[in-house]
Design a protein around this motif. Structure first.
Motif, short mmCIF file in Angstrom:
data_model
loop_
_atom_site.label_atom_id
_atom_site.label_comp_id
_atom_site.label_asym_id
_atom_site.label_seq_id
_atom_site.Cartn_x
_atom_site.Cartn_y
_atom_site.Cartn_z
N ASP A 1 0.85 -1.19 0.00
CA ASP A 1 0.00 0.00 0.00
C ASP A 1 0.88 1.24 0.00
O ASP A 1 1.87 1.31 0.73
CB ASP A 1 -0.89 0.03 1.24
CG ASP A 1 -1.95 -1.06 1.22
OD1 ASP A 1 -2.00 -1.84 0.25
OD2 ASP A 1 -2.73 -1.13 2.17
N TYR A 2 0.50 2.22 -0.82
CA TYR A 2 1.21 3.49 -0.85
C TYR A 2 0.23 4.58 -1.26
O TYR A 2 -0.96 4.32 -1.36
CB TYR A 2 2.44 3.43 -1.77
CG TYR A 2 2.17 3.02 -3.21
CD1 TYR A 2 2.13 3.97 -4.23
CD2 TYR A 2 2.01 1.69 -3.56
CE1 TYR A 2 1.91 3.59 -5.55
CE2 TYR A 2 1.79 1.31 -4.87
CZ TYR A 2 1.74 2.26 -5.86
OH TYR A 2 1.52 1.90 -7.16
N TRP A 3 0.67 5.80 -1.44
CA TRP A 3 -0.20 6.95 -1.66
C TRP A 3 0.14 7.66 -2.97
O TRP A 3 1.29 7.69 -3.36
CB TRP A 3 -0.08 7.92 -0.50
CG TRP A 3 -0.47 7.30 0.80
CD1 TRP A 3 0.30 6.52 1.60
CD2 TRP A 3 -1.74 7.37 1.43
NE1 TRP A 3 -0.41 6.10 2.69
CE2 TRP A 3 -1.67 6.62 2.61
CE3 TRP A 3 -2.93 8.01 1.10
CZ2 TRP A 3 -2.75 6.48 3.48
CZ3 TRP A 3 -4.01 7.87 1.98
CH2 TRP A 3 -3.91 7.12 3.14
N HIS A 4 -0.88 8.23 -3.63
CA HIS A 4 -0.64 8.96 -4.87
C HIS A 4 -1.40 10.28 -4.89
O HIS A 4 -2.42 10.43 -4.21
CB HIS A 4 -1.01 8.12 -6.09
CG HIS A 4 -2.49 8.03 -6.32
ND1 HIS A 4 -3.18 8.94 -7.08
CD2 HIS A 4 -3.40 7.13 -5.90
CE1 HIS A 4 -4.46 8.61 -7.12
NE2 HIS A 4 -4.62 7.51 -6.40
N LEU A 5 -0.89 11.22 -5.63
CA LEU A 5 -1.56 12.49 -5.88
C LEU A 5 -1.70 12.62 -7.39
O LEU A 5 -0.70 12.81 -8.10
CB LEU A 5 -0.75 13.66 -5.31
CG LEU A 5 -1.34 15.05 -5.48
CD1 LEU A 5 -2.68 15.16 -4.76
CD2 LEU A 5 -0.39 16.11 -4.96
N LYS B 1 -4.44 9.84 -2.21
CA LYS B 1 -5.30 8.68 -2.06
C LYS B 1 -4.45 7.42 -1.97
O LYS B 1 -3.41 7.32 -2.61
CB LYS B 1 -6.25 8.57 -3.24
CG LYS B 1 -7.22 9.72 -3.30
CD LYS B 1 -8.16 9.59 -4.45
CE LYS B 1 -9.08 10.80 -4.47
NZ LYS B 1 -9.91 10.81 -5.65
N LYS B 2 -4.95 6.47 -1.21
CA LYS B 2 -4.23 5.21 -1.03
C LYS B 2 -4.40 4.33 -2.27
O LYS B 2 -5.45 4.31 -2.89
CB LYS B 2 -4.76 4.48 0.20
CG LYS B 2 -3.83 3.45 0.74
CD LYS B 2 -4.37 2.91 2.03
CE LYS B 2 -3.23 2.59 2.96
NZ LYS B 2 -3.71 2.00 4.20
N ILE B 3 -3.35 3.63 -2.61
CA ILE B 3 -3.33 2.74 -3.76
C ILE B 3 -2.44 1.55 -3.41
O ILE B 3 -1.61 1.64 -2.50
CB ILE B 3 -2.81 3.51 -5.02
CG1 ILE B 3 -3.04 2.74 -6.29
CG2 ILE B 3 -1.37 3.89 -4.86
CD1 ILE B 3 -2.77 3.56 -7.56
N ARG B 4 -2.61 0.45 -4.09
CA ARG B 4 -1.73 -0.71 -3.87
C ARG B 4 -1.52 -1.43 -5.19
O ARG B 4 -2.36 -1.35 -6.08
CB ARG B 4 -2.28 -1.66 -2.82
CG ARG B 4 -3.47 -2.46 -3.26
CD ARG B 4 -3.86 -3.56 -2.28
NE ARG B 4 -4.02 -3.12 -0.93
CZ ARG B 4 -5.14 -3.22 -0.22
NH1 ARG B 4 -6.21 -3.78 -0.74
NH2 ARG B 4 -5.19 -2.81 1.01
N ASN B 5 -0.40 -2.11 -5.29
CA ASN B 5 -0.21 -2.94 -6.48
C ASN B 5 -0.75 -4.33 -6.20
O ASN B 5 -1.12 -4.67 -5.08
CB ASN B 5 1.25 -2.94 -6.95
CG ASN B 5 2.20 -3.51 -5.94
OD1 ASN B 5 1.86 -4.39 -5.17
ND2 ASN B 5 3.42 -3.01 -5.94
#
Length: 101
Positions: free
Chosen positions: A26-30, A59-63
């Motif tokens: 999990d990580y974050w993106h703009l 916002k949180k995102i994950r691969n």
């Protein structure tokens, strides 16, 4: 709608803006242009790189590595069964309802 957006990529390429490592899990993106790994996002409360407004817009995102392994190809080897994946997403969505209070 999913609480955490999942992107399916054969090889993760999103690099953390702060530590310059490839983001895992999990990580974050703009706006899909700036990324922060989870540890750097937590450290960003001291506002070193991003403004408070930008940090709140992330916002949180994950691969997809939690549910299958691409091994650098477009094919995917299942790690987590579709049923287990569905349960995991359902549980996250359910718990998210109570985390926003």
């Amino acid at each position: 709608m999913y609480t955490v957006e999942t992107v399916c990529v054969p090889v993760p390429t999103d690099k953390c803006r702060k530590c310059n490592t490839v983001c895992q899990g999990d990580y974050w993106h703009l706006d899909y242009t700036q990324f922060l790994c989870s540890s750097c996002w937590n450290a960003e409360k001291y506002l070193e790189l991003l403004s408070k407004d930008d940090l709140q817009k992330m916002k949180k995102i994950r691969n997809c590595a939690f549910m299958h392994n691409h091994e650098g190809t477009n094919a995917a080897e299942i790690i987590l069964s579709p049923e287990a994946t569905r349960k995991k997403i359902y549980l996250e969505n359910y718990l998210d309802l109570y985390m926003k209070c």
